[in-house]
Design a protein around this motif. Structure first.
Motif, PDB file in Angstrom:
ATOM      1  N   GLN A  13       0.978  -1.537  -0.426  1.00 17.90           N
ATOM      2  CA  GLN A  13      -0.019   0.144  -0.184  1.00 17.90           C
ATOM      3  C   GLN A  13       0.675   1.500   0.268  1.00 17.90           C
ATOM      4  O   GLN A  13       0.565   2.397  -0.446  1.00 17.90           O
ATOM      5  N   LEU A  14       2.007   0.945   0.604  1.00 13.82           N
ATOM      6  CA  LEU A  14       3.341   2.338   1.113  1.00 13.82           C
ATOM      7  C   LEU A  14       3.474   2.376  -0.627  1.00 13.82           C
ATOM      8  O   LEU A  14       3.407   4.056  -0.689  1.00 13.82           O
ATOM      9  N   PRO A  74       0.982   7.668  -3.989  1.00 17.58           N
ATOM     10  CA  PRO A  74       2.099   9.549  -4.207  1.00 17.58           C
ATOM     11  C   PRO A  74       3.405  10.651  -3.765  1.00 17.58           C
ATOM     12  O   PRO A  74       2.505  11.143  -3.069  1.00 17.58           O
ATOM     13  N   ALA A  75       4.332   9.844  -3.527  1.00 18.30           N
ATOM     14  CA  ALA A  75       5.328  10.596  -2.246  1.00 18.30           C
ATOM     15  C   ALA A  75       6.567  10.584  -3.269  1.00 18.30           C
ATOM     16  O   ALA A  75       6.818   9.522  -3.733  1.00 18.30           O
ATOM     17  N   SER A  76       7.864  11.745  -2.931  1.00 21.40           N
ATOM     18  CA  SER A  76       8.877  11.955  -3.137  1.00 21.40           C
ATOM     19  C   SER A  76       9.590  10.460  -2.942  1.00 21.40           C
ATOM     20  O   SER A  76       9.465   9.827  -1.647  1.00 21.40           O
TER      21      SER A  76
END
Length: 61
Positions: free
Chosen positions: A37-38, A42-44
């Protein structure tokens, strides 16, 4: 137009503490997500590395 050079841009210790508390509250639901899931978030890259490190923590020392 605002002349930002004349504005006091310092942040108080109280505001910093509140910001840290908000971040801690956000980490609780993120910590319960699975690694799969991680990876879909949408993350850097930096933030993802930190989340993966958080996921590897199994108990408080």
């Amino acid at each position: 137009m605002i002349d930002w050079s004349e504005q006091d841009m310092r942040v108080s210790r109280t505001e910093l503490k509140k910001a840290h508390e908000r971040l801690q509250e956000l980490s609780i639901p993120l910590a319960s997500l699975s690694k799969k899931q991680l990876k879909n978030l949408p993350a850097s890259d930096y933030f993802m590395a930190e989340l993966m490190a958080l996921a590897d923590i199994s108990s408080a020392n």
